[in-house]
Design a protein around this motif. Structure first.
Motif, PDB file in Angstrom:
ATOM      1  N   LYS A 167     -35.049  61.552  -7.522  1.00  0.00           N
ATOM      2  CA  LYS A 167     -35.957  61.027  -8.180  1.00  0.00           C
ATOM      3  C   LYS A 167     -36.035  59.631  -8.674  1.00  0.00           C
ATOM      4  CE  LYS A 167     -38.023  65.400  -7.303  1.00  0.00           C
ATOM      5  NZ  LYS A 167     -38.532  65.287  -6.260  1.00  0.00           N
ATOM      6  N   THR A 168     -37.157  59.038  -9.037  1.00  0.00           N
ATOM      7  CA  THR A 168     -37.011  57.837  -9.783  1.00  0.00           C
ATOM      8  C   THR A 168     -38.028  57.657 -11.110  1.00  0.00           C
ATOM      9  OG1 THR A 168     -38.897  56.667  -8.410  1.00  0.00           O
ATOM     10  CG2 THR A 168     -36.799  56.647  -7.573  1.00  0.00           C
ATOM     11  N   GLY A 169     -37.689  56.543 -11.854  1.00  0.00           N
ATOM     12  CA  GLY A 169     -38.555  56.346 -13.021  1.00  0.00           C
ATOM     13  C   GLY A 169     -39.803  55.615 -12.523  1.00  0.00           C
ATOM     14  N   MET A 170     -40.167  55.117 -11.162  1.00  0.00           N
ATOM     15  CA  MET A 170     -41.220  54.262 -11.056  1.00  0.00           C
ATOM     16  C   MET A 170     -42.253  55.612 -10.398  1.00  0.00           C
ATOM     17  SD  MET A 170     -40.808  51.246 -11.082  1.00  0.00           S
ATOM     18  CE  MET A 170     -39.590  49.869 -11.355  1.00  0.00           C
ATOM     19  N   PRO A 171     -43.579  55.176 -10.233  1.00  0.00           N
ATOM     20  CA  PRO A 171     -44.540  55.939  -9.621  1.00  0.00           C
ATOM     21  C   PRO A 171     -43.933  56.365  -8.251  1.00  0.00           C
ATOM     22  CG  PRO A 171     -45.643  53.984 -10.582  1.00  0.00           C
ATOM     23  CD  PRO A 171     -43.813  53.683 -10.424  1.00  0.00           C
ATOM     24  N   ASN A 172     -43.352  55.558  -7.474  1.00  0.00           N
ATOM     25  CA  ASN A 172     -42.974  56.127  -6.260  1.00  0.00           C
ATOM     26  C   ASN A 172     -41.638  55.535  -5.667  1.00  0.00           C
ATOM     27  OD1 ASN A 172     -43.680  53.692  -4.774  1.00  0.00           O
ATOM     28  ND2 ASN A 172     -46.005  54.211  -4.927  1.00  0.00           N
ATOM     29  N   LYS A 173     -41.205  55.949  -4.649  1.00  0.00           N
ATOM     30  CA  LYS A 173     -39.938  55.649  -4.099  1.00  0.00           C
ATOM     31  C   LYS A 173     -39.997  53.971  -3.694  1.00  0.00           C
ATOM     32  CE  LYS A 173     -37.675  59.951  -3.820  1.00  0.00           C
ATOM     33  NZ  LYS A 173     -36.990  60.936  -2.784  1.00  0.00           N
ATOM     34  N   THR A 174     -41.056  53.873  -3.178  1.00  0.00           N
ATOM     35  CA  THR A 174     -41.438  52.469  -2.623  1.00  0.00           C
ATOM     36  C   THR A 174     -41.393  51.275  -3.531  1.00  0.00           C
ATOM     37  OG1 THR A 174     -42.500  53.295  -0.889  1.00  0.00           O
ATOM     38  CG2 THR A 174     -42.737  50.887  -0.909  1.00  0.00           C
ATOM     39  N   ARG A 175     -41.898  51.732  -4.544  1.00  0.00           N
ATOM     40  CA  ARG A 175     -41.932  50.557  -5.737  1.00  0.00           C
ATOM     41  C   ARG A 175     -40.677  50.560  -6.504  1.00  0.00           C
ATOM     42  NH1 ARG A 175     -46.863  50.809  -9.864  1.00  0.00           N
ATOM     43  NH2 ARG A 175     -46.023  49.469 -10.860  1.00  0.00           N
ATOM     44  N   PHE A 176     -39.780  51.734  -6.547  1.00  0.00           N
ATOM     45  CA  PHE A 176     -38.651  51.685  -7.138  1.00  0.00           C
ATOM     46  C   PHE A 176     -37.629  50.773  -6.120  1.00  0.00           C
ATOM     47  CE2 PHE A 176     -34.129  52.898  -6.691  1.00  0.00           C
ATOM     48  CZ  PHE A 176     -33.845  52.795  -8.233  1.00  0.00           C
ATOM     49  N   LYS A 216     -34.477  45.977  -5.090  1.00  0.00           N
ATOM     50  CA  LYS A 216     -33.880  45.130  -4.315  1.00  0.00           C
ATOM     51  C   LYS A 216     -34.003  43.820  -5.153  1.00  0.00           C
ATOM     52  CE  LYS A 216     -35.493  43.091   0.016  1.00  0.00           C
ATOM     53  NZ  LYS A 216     -36.402  43.325   0.983  1.00  0.00           N
ATOM     54  N   SER A 217     -35.031  43.482  -5.592  1.00  0.00           N
ATOM     55  CA  SER A 217     -35.218  42.098  -6.222  1.00  0.00           C
ATOM     56  C   SER A 217     -34.463  42.040  -7.602  1.00  0.00           C
ATOM     57  CB  SER A 217     -36.866  41.858  -6.759  1.00  0.00           C
ATOM     58  OG  SER A 217     -37.241  42.790  -7.781  1.00  0.00           O
ATOM     59  N   MET A 218     -34.026  43.186  -8.321  1.00  0.00           N
ATOM     60  CA  MET A 218     -33.041  43.113  -9.421  1.00  0.00           C
ATOM     61  C   MET A 218     -31.697  42.890  -9.111  1.00  0.00           C
ATOM     62  SD  MET A 218     -34.690  43.525 -12.399  1.00  0.00           S
ATOM     63  CE  MET A 218     -33.213  44.030 -13.368  1.00  0.00           C
ATOM     64  N   LEU A 219     -31.542  43.587  -7.713  1.00  0.00           N
ATOM     65  CA  LEU A 219     -29.819  43.287  -7.213  1.00  0.00           C
ATOM     66  C   LEU A 219     -29.949  41.865  -7.036  1.00  0.00           C
ATOM     67  CD1 LEU A 219     -27.089  44.675  -6.382  1.00  0.00           C
ATOM     68  CD2 LEU A 219     -28.400  45.305  -4.228  1.00  0.00           C
ATOM     69  N   LYS A 220     -30.861  41.370  -6.011  1.00  0.00           N
ATOM     70  CA  LYS A 220     -30.798  40.117  -5.558  1.00  0.00           C
ATOM     71  C   LYS A 220     -30.722  38.866  -6.620  1.00  0.00           C
ATOM     72  CE  LYS A 220     -33.238  36.794  -2.470  1.00  0.00           C
ATOM     73  NZ  LYS A 220     -34.339  36.482  -1.876  1.00  0.00           N
ATOM     74  N   CYS A 221     -31.603  39.242  -7.630  1.00  0.00           N
ATOM     75  CA  CYS A 221     -31.333  38.358  -8.799  1.00  0.00           C
ATOM     76  C   CYS A 221     -30.075  38.335  -9.568  1.00  0.00           C
ATOM     77  CB  CYS A 221     -32.782  38.658  -9.761  1.00  0.00           C
ATOM     78  SG  CYS A 221     -32.752  37.296 -11.233  1.00  0.00           S
ATOM     79  N   SER A 246     -28.788  46.296  -0.574  1.00  0.00           N
ATOM     80  CA  SER A 246     -29.696  47.295  -0.975  1.00  0.00           C
ATOM     81  C   SER A 246     -30.402  48.129   0.418  1.00  0.00           C
ATOM     82  CB  SER A 246     -31.018  46.686  -1.706  1.00  0.00           C
ATOM     83  OG  SER A 246     -31.607  45.781  -0.876  1.00  0.00           O
ATOM     84  N   LYS A 247     -30.513  47.496   1.479  1.00  0.00           N
ATOM     85  CA  LYS A 247     -31.158  48.380   2.597  1.00  0.00           C
ATOM     86  C   LYS A 247     -30.351  49.631   3.024  1.00  0.00           C
ATOM     87  CE  LYS A 247     -33.084  45.808   5.582  1.00  0.00           C
ATOM     88  NZ  LYS A 247     -33.333  44.775   6.711  1.00  0.00           N
ATOM     89  N   GLN A 248     -29.061  49.564   2.637  1.00  0.00           N
ATOM     90  CA  GLN A 248     -28.202  50.576   3.221  1.00  0.00           C
ATOM     91  C   GLN A 248     -28.355  51.906   2.200  1.00  0.00           C
ATOM     92  OE1 GLN A 248     -24.225  49.195   2.643  1.00  0.00           O
ATOM     93  NE2 GLN A 248     -23.900  50.774   1.002  1.00  0.00           N
ATOM     94  N   PHE A 249     -29.307  51.800   1.098  1.00  0.00           N
ATOM     95  CA  PHE A 249     -29.413  52.944   0.195  1.00  0.00           C
ATOM     96  C   PHE A 249     -30.779  53.523   0.726  1.00  0.00           C
ATOM     97  CE2 PHE A 249     -30.753  54.741  -4.052  1.00  0.00           C
ATOM     98  CZ  PHE A 249     -29.997  55.624  -4.231  1.00  0.00           C
ATOM     99  N   ILE A 250     -31.544  53.127   1.484  1.00  0.00           N
ATOM    100  CA  ILE A 250     -32.947  53.577   1.662  1.00  0.00           C
ATOM    101  C   ILE A 250     -32.623  55.020   2.246  1.00  0.00           C
ATOM    102  CG2 ILE A 250     -34.709  53.324   3.182  1.00  0.00           C
ATOM    103  CD1 ILE A 250     -34.687  50.420   3.007  1.00  0.00           C
ATOM    104  N   PRO A 251     -31.851  55.303   3.251  1.00  0.00           N
ATOM    105  CA  PRO A 251     -31.905  56.841   3.491  1.00  0.00           C
ATOM    106  C   PRO A 251     -31.376  57.819   2.501  1.00  0.00           C
ATOM    107  CG  PRO A 251     -30.572  55.482   4.986  1.00  0.00           C
ATOM    108  CD  PRO A 251     -30.896  54.448   4.034  1.00  0.00           C
ATOM    109  N   TYR A 252     -30.685  57.420   1.547  1.00  0.00           N
ATOM    110  CA  TYR A 252     -30.293  58.156   0.422  1.00  0.00           C
ATOM    111  C   TYR A 252     -31.528  58.158  -0.658  1.00  0.00           C
ATOM    112  CZ  TYR A 252     -25.902  57.476   2.555  1.00  0.00           C
ATOM    113  OH  TYR A 252     -24.996  57.434   3.827  1.00  0.00           O
TER     114      TYR A 252
END
Length: 108
Positions: free
Chosen positions: A32-41, A46-51, A19-25
């Motif tokens: 845009k994301t469906g979350m209040p901000n990109k940090t929360r997204f 990251k946790s969904m991918l890991k799980c 997931s870390k490699q996606f941060i710059p993108y």
């Protein structure tokens, strides 16, 4: 940054469990994301991918499928499947509109 490049990197990071490699993108103004901000997204993604990876068997494959999400308006479901389970291990809703891309995570 081209939207196709952003989508390709999202796919690569999911298939390779990085997931870390996606941060710059994710930080692109076109994203845009469906979350209040990109940090929360990113935190949730990251946790969904890991799980999902921990609960998977074998190599993941991607199926991009039509969906009724947002009334099907330019939205595709990026479904990541493992080798054993019938249902997707991870689903991301991807909507392209007006030169921007919206990422939304499915809650389960």
């Amino acid at each position: 940054m081209e939207i196709q490049v952003i989508k390709n990197e999202l796919i690569n990071c999911c298939l390779n469990d990085n997931s870390k490699q996606f941060i710059p993108y994710l930080l692109s103004k076109k994203v845009k994301t469906g979350m209040p901000n990109k940090t929360r997204f990113y935190s949730f993604f990251k946790s969904m991918l890991k799980c999902a990876k921990q609960n998977s068997i074998g190599i993941w494959t991607l199926k991009i499928e039509k969906t009724n999400w947002n009334d099907g308006q330019n939205t595709l479901a990026y479904n990541f499947y493992d080798e054993r389970h019938k249902y997707a291990r991870l689903t991301l809703m991807v909507t392209e509109k007006n030169g921007q891309i919206l990422f939304e995570t499915m809650p389960f």
